[in-house]
Scaffold this motif. Structure first.
Motif, PDB file in Angstrom:
ATOM      1  N   ARG A  52      39.880  43.111  33.360  1.00 16.79           N
ATOM      2  CA  ARG A  52      38.811  42.108  33.201  1.00 16.79           C
ATOM      3  C   ARG A  52      37.737  42.347  34.244  1.00 16.79           C
ATOM      4  N   ARG A  53      36.477  42.236  33.788  1.00 17.86           N
ATOM      5  CA  ARG A  53      35.375  42.422  34.750  1.00 17.86           C
ATOM      6  C   ARG A  53      35.205  41.178  35.610  1.00 17.86           C
ATOM      7  N   ASN A  55      33.326  39.765  39.656  1.00 17.96           N
ATOM      8  CA  ASN A  55      32.499  40.063  40.824  1.00 17.96           C
ATOM      9  C   ASN A  55      33.438  40.270  42.018  1.00 17.96           C
ATOM     10  N   LEU A  58      33.199  37.969  45.232  1.00 13.80           N
ATOM     11  CA  LEU A  58      33.572  36.546  45.242  1.00 13.80           C
ATOM     12  C   LEU A  58      35.074  36.349  45.104  1.00 13.80           C
TER      13      LEU A  58
ATOM     14  N   THR B  27      35.268  31.392  42.845  1.00 14.43           N
ATOM     15  CA  THR B  27      33.885  31.836  42.690  1.00 14.43           C
ATOM     16  C   THR B  27      32.870  30.889  43.325  1.00 14.43           C
ATOM     17  N   SER B  71      36.501  31.955  30.386  1.00 18.15           N
ATOM     18  CA  SER B  71      36.253  32.842  29.244  1.00 18.15           C
ATOM     19  C   SER B  71      37.376  32.725  28.219  1.00 18.15           C
ATOM     20  N   ALA B  94      27.128  30.257  33.557  1.00 20.02           N
ATOM     21  CA  ALA B  94      27.450  31.400  34.411  1.00 20.02           C
ATOM     22  C   ALA B  94      27.278  32.737  33.689  1.00 20.02           C
ATOM     23  N   SER B  95      28.053  33.759  34.102  1.00 19.10           N
ATOM     24  CA  SER B  95      27.973  35.103  33.529  1.00 19.10           C
ATOM     25  C   SER B  95      29.365  35.502  33.061  1.00 19.10           C
ATOM     26  N   GLY B  96      29.449  36.605  32.327  1.00 20.32           N
ATOM     27  CA  GLY B  96      30.741  37.079  31.855  1.00 20.32           C
ATOM     28  C   GLY B  96      31.731  37.279  32.989  1.00 20.32           C
ATOM     29  N   GLN B  97      31.263  37.890  34.081  1.00 23.04           N
ATOM     30  CA  GLN B  97      32.157  38.139  35.215  1.00 23.04           C
ATOM     31  C   GLN B  97      32.677  36.832  35.816  1.00 23.04           C
ATOM     32  N   LEU B  98      31.774  35.866  35.985  1.00 23.20           N
ATOM     33  CA  LEU B  98      32.184  34.592  36.596  1.00 23.20           C
ATOM     34  C   LEU B  98      33.120  33.820  35.684  1.00 23.20           C
ATOM     35  N   ARG B  99      32.839  33.827  34.391  1.00 27.26           N
ATOM     36  CA  ARG B  99      33.709  33.104  33.456  1.00 27.26           C
ATOM     37  C   ARG B  99      35.109  33.712  33.418  1.00 27.26           C
ATOM     38  N   ASN B 100      35.195  35.010  33.687  1.00 24.51           N
ATOM     39  CA  ASN B 100      36.507  35.660  33.722  1.00 24.51           C
ATOM     40  C   ASN B 100      37.345  35.200  34.907  1.00 24.51           C
ATOM     41  N   LYS B 101      36.708  34.710  35.944  1.00 28.89           N
ATOM     42  CA  LYS B 101      37.424  34.361  37.171  1.00 28.89           C
ATOM     43  C   LYS B 101      37.528  32.848  37.353  1.00 28.89           C
TER      44      LYS B 101
END
Lengths: 163, 324
Positions: A52-53, A55, A58, B27, B71, B94-101
């Protein structure tokens, strides 16, 4: 602490405060992953954790000792480019290149999300996805490009998605 | 970042016993810790707890584990089918990356993005109680027009929580003494008043374990978000709407709003102005009047008052149009 990165096991003793990004760059010499804003806004630090991508700026390194971490270094090499790397070269999907590792890692994760049928904000239907240019732009909005190579980035990703 | 002790919890009971600040997706918390706006002495890592599933209940509703990533929740077929307003709200944030976390529980507890909360050189009663509010009279374009006090005009930033407010979600928690409680979304957040640093009714050490959704509601669902960019931006105003029409009249309505107040905003007077009436511009205007009766602009955000009116009316047209 122990980490699995690009299939290889690594030991490191970063400060408890170290982000996954700083672990990669400052402790393990994996400088392909870039630090841009360091606040999750630019996407330059995008890596794949268990596919999974996310950041990497963070999240704390200490929280990822049991995960499979994939960085740009693990996707391809100069001699054997990942299809997205080749497509970015072909379509000139960059100018300065600083955001590129994050763009490519993000695109890998994004295409996997599409394959799983995940919808996006611009999907007309939440259950039937067609990966248009508008969809790619929306799904990649967490990756900024100061050089604004966006049209070519979308072209590069489109080509790989169609292949 | 100030340093901290780190502990990893292997059960919800151990997590609440550990006596620290919970971290899961991180996040928002880590962003704030880097700026020393949040300075926890002890972090309790709850990311590996078994709270990552969405389960259907016997009553037809859903129980969502607090650790379900945004996500995954947005893409869950049961959410897409029964609660599209929730999928749409999550995907608008948010963004794809943030929703994944980012997790479901963490999303509810995220802090405001008021620029003065983030700027440690400026006065902010939420960050430093008693220091004042630099947003009042400052650059307050993004900030609240409802539910504010003379101490704070921050907005709650979540999209997800707005949909959950319209859906009448319940928040299930575990307290350090072992007690569990269920808190309605409408009771979960607090108005700023004189204590804007206290944002919810959650007590120190209390852990959100699940969020419950009632059975899917009748009618059409919509999440409409107005923002400065087409993607990856917080709401100027957003509407989560669930409206059913029977025999030409509005039979039920649930409307919650983002970007307007210190919490996902809902006002029963808005819904009362709609229910039992045939959809029309006059009826929608009356609902907007009810919503905005107490609205107060602070200069740079005055535009939100007419923008909210237009956004609500457009949303109600979509919710009650031909096929309704």
């Amino acid at each position: 602490m122990h980490f699995t990165i690009n299939g290889a096991r690594h030991e490191a003793e970063p400060d408890i405060r170290a982000s996954l990004l700083d672990l990669l760059r400052e402790h393990l010499g994996l400088t392909g992953t870039k630090k841009g804003c360091d606040h999750g806004q630019c996407g330059a630090c995008t890596v794949l954790v268990n596919g999974r991508r996310i950041n990497s700026c963070l999240t704390l390194a200490v929280m990822h000792q049991d995960d499979d971490i994939l960085t740009i270094e693990g996707l391809g090499s100069a001699d054997a480019l990942h299809p997205l790397q080749a497509a970015f070269v072909k379509h000139d999907g960059f100018q300065c290149g600083y955001c590129t590792p994050g763009q490519i890692c993000s695109a890998v994760g994004m295409l996997d999300e599409v394959a799983k049928g995940w919808p996006s904000h611009v999907s007309g239907s939440l259950s039937e996805i067609e990966l248009t240019g508008e969809e790619i732009s929306e799904r990649m909005s967490g990756n900024l490009c100061r050089c604004s190579a966006y049209p070519n980035i979308v072209d590069a990703i489109s080509e790989v998605a169609r292949a | 970042m100030k340093t901290f002790e780190y502990a990893k919890a292997d059960s919800p009971e151990a997590a609440v016993a550990a006596g620290g600040r919970f971290i899961a997706g991180g996040t928002n918390l880590l962003d704030l810790m880097k700026l020393q706006i949040e300075t926890p002495e002890r972090l309790v890592d709850i990311s590996r707890l078994d709270l990552g599933d969405v389960e259907k209940r016997a009553d037809g509703g859903l129980t969502i584990g607090a650790l379900v990533p945004n996500s995954d929740l947005a893409a869950d077929p049961r959410v897409i089918k029964g609660y599209p307003v929730l999928s749409r709200a999550l995907l608008a944030g948010a963004s794809g990356q943030l929703r994944n976390k980012a997790t479901t529980g963490g999303n509810l507890l995220q802090r405001t993005r008021c620029p003065y909360f983030y700027d440690t050189a400026m006065a902010c009663n939420k960050r430093a109680p008693g220091s004042g509010c630099a947003a009042i009279g400052g650059f307050n374009r993004m900030l609240a027009i409802l539910g504010t006090s003379d101490q704070c005009i921050a907005t709650h930033p979540s999209d997800m929580a707005v949909a959950m407010r319209a859906l009448d979600a319940m928040i299930v928690t575990l307290k350090p003494d072992g007690d569990r409680r269920r808190i309605a979304m409408g009771d979960f957040y607090r108005l700023p008043g004189d204590t804007p640093q206290i944002e919810t009714v959650i007590e120190p050490g209390e852990l959100i374990t699940h969020i419950e959704l009632p059975p899917p509601p009748k009618g059409r669902q919509l999440y409409r978000k107005v923002r400065d960019r087409a993607s990856y931006a917080f709401a100027l105003v957003s509407v989560a709407g669930i409206v059913s029409v029977e025999d030409g009249k509005i039979a039920s309505a649930a409307l919650a709003f983002g970007g307007l107040g210190p919490m996902p905003w809902r006002n029963s007077a808005v819904e009362a102005a709609l229910i039992g009436r045939a959809p029309s511009t006059d009826v929608f205007e009356a609902a907007a009047d009810a919503l905005l009766a107490g609205a107060k602009g602070h200069g740079a955000n005055d535009f939100k008052i007419p923008l909210t009116r237009r956004t609500l009316i457009a949303s109600l047209r979509d919710l009650t149009g031909d096929a309704a």
